[in-house]
Design an enzyme around this catalytic site. Structure first.
Site, PDB file in Angstrom:
ATOM      1  N   SER A  49       0.829  -1.207   0.000  1.00 41.19           N
ATOM      2  CA  SER A  49       0.000   0.000   0.000  1.00 41.19           C
ATOM      3  C   SER A  49       0.862   1.256   0.000  1.00 41.19           C
ATOM      4  CB  SER A  49      -0.905   0.012   1.234  1.00 41.19           C
ATOM      5  OG  SER A  49      -0.126   0.308   2.384  1.00 41.19           O
TER       6      SER A  49
ATOM      7  N   SER B   3       0.751   3.680   2.347  1.00 40.01           N
ATOM      8  CA  SER B   3       0.660   4.378   3.622  1.00 40.01           C
ATOM      9  C   SER B   3       1.988   5.002   4.056  1.00 40.01           C
ATOM     10  CB  SER B   3       0.163   3.419   4.719  1.00 40.01           C
ATOM     11  OG  SER B   3       1.094   2.382   4.902  1.00 40.01           O
TER      12      SER B   3
ATOM     13  N   SER C  22      -3.370   6.549   5.777  1.00 33.75           N
ATOM     14  CA  SER C  22      -2.604   5.494   6.430  1.00 33.75           C
ATOM     15  C   SER C  22      -3.441   4.858   7.536  1.00 33.75           C
ATOM     16  CB  SER C  22      -1.326   6.097   7.024  1.00 33.75           C
ATOM     17  OG  SER C  22      -0.680   5.159   7.857  1.00 33.75           O
TER      18      SER C  22
END
Lengths: 133, 263
Positions: free
Chosen positions: B72, B74, B218
């Protein structure tokens, strides 16, 4: 003793040893996890019951203690699962000094990988001068 | 719940091969005789061949380093989606695989480090975030700026940044350099997302607060709480490759990107 017999003995010994290793592995428990992000620092813990409100019936005089965010890894969205999440939220809210929670419950499935699927509780925790059911 | 991840399964395979080889050797050693007894079965032959390989990989993977693919964004802009990062296994203690027990305590997470840890919500999953709060810290977050133990962790605007949302999509955000106790690193903030302010959050004893550098996108301690010390696995040091599959891309310029120290 021929090779076949030795091999079978080895397999039996492996099964026993690996079985014991698996039995002795640490256990991890899936429980709801979360935090109250305080609006204005620490408050003394509240020892009474914590009520759940929605936006329409939260008392007018309620003081916002902070924001609550909870996550609970589960593949089921049953009422029992929601109750587990809510009970843990009440515990955390009380520890933060709140006697009420104004929150919504949602989930991240079905579009999320299995390991990341969670039930989500998000909202705010409040302190009211008089509580009601 | 018991965790059967790659490392634990590798451990079981190593033990299986070791037992097969040992039992075969032990019986042959103490029961000499006909030549037929010296022939190995196919399974024992494979065990003898694979055991050293499994053992070497197990030792390296348990005590030295592991590769980890970041799925991801984040930690954007520090760690980009698709980055394969090099994570050391010894910074937070040497742990015995399978039992996940620290046998040699080496160190503890320090503020500013990017660490790999078991996600407290589901310990089968591992996350990578930056350590922001140590046990006992008082942390405030107002207008997207951290104040830790009374010290404001200043941010300096760098400029515009295109946040990678995956599947070829991006969105414009602002990039800053944050000074976290002397460790300068990039963060991004989305001006269209309001701040979730909090004041004087106390990090409990034995726990740490983790945060993503992509402050408004996040899933971190602000959402699921603190991370116990025993959940830490290792520390991220650098990016050794980058690959994404939808759409397919390789960012060659990410190779060698340092993830420790200050800018």
């Amino acid at each position: 003793m021929n090779s076949s017999a030795r091999t079978w003995l080895g397999i039996i010994a492996s099964i026993i040893v690996i079985g014991l290793m698996i039995w002795s592995m640490p256990l991890y428990f899936i429980t709801p996890k979360g935090v109250v992000l305080p609006a204005d620092g620490d408050k003394p813990a509240y020892t009474g019951p914590v009520n759940i409100y929605d936006q329409l019936d939260v008392p007018f005089s309620a003081e916002t203690i902070g924001v609550i965010n909870m996550r609970y890894h589960t593949l089921s969205s049953s009422l029992a699962t929601q109750e587990t999440l809510v009970n843990k939220a009440k515990e955390i809210a009380a520890a933060a000094g709140a006697n009420g929670i104004v929150a919504s419950i949602g989930s991240t499935y079905p579009n999320t990988p299995t390991g990341l699927r969670v039930m989500v509780l998000s909202g705010k925790v409040v302190r009211t001068s008089d509580s009601h059911n | 719940m018991r965790i059967f991840d790659f490392l634990n399964v590798l451990g079981f395979l190593t033990v299986f091969c070791a037992i097969m080889v040992f039992v075969d050797w032990f019986i042959r050693r103490y029961r000499t005789g006909h030549t037929e007894e010296r022939k190995f079965s196919l399974l024992v032959e494979y065990a003898r061949a694979f055991f050293p390989v499994f053992l070497i990989v197990l030792v390296i993977r348990s005590f030295v380093f592991q590769p980890f693919r970041v799925p991801s964004g984040s930690l954007e802009p520090t760690v980009m989606p698709g980055d394969l990062i090099f994570v050391t296994q010894y910074n937070y203690g040497l742990k015995v695989p399978i039992w996940d027990t620290t046998v040699i305590p080496v160190g503890k997470p320090k503020r500013g480090q990017i660490a790999l840890f078991r996600w407290p919500v589901n310990q089968k999953m591992t996350f990578v975030k930056r350590v922001i709060g140590l046990p006992g810290d008082h942390i405030s977050y107002v207008n997207k700026v951290f104040t830790i133990n009374g010290r404001v962790e200043t941010q300096k605007l760098v400029g515009d940044f295109q946040e990678d949302l995956g599947a070829g999509r991006t969105q414009p955000v602002k990039e800053y350099i944050e000074n976290l106790d002397g460790i300068k690193h990039y963060i991004i903030r989305n001006p269209n997302i309001p701040a979730q302010n909090f004041k004087d959050l106390v990090v409990p004893k034995g726990m740490y607060m983790m945060i993503g550098d992509n402050r408004d996108n996040s899933d971190d301690s602000r959402d699921w709480g603190f991370v116990p010390q025993e959940y830490y696995i290792g520390r991220a040091l650098f990016v050794w490759f980058n690959i994404q599959f939808a759409p397919f891309s390789i960012k060659w310029n990410r190779i060698g990107t340092k993830l420790f120290g200050s800018l």
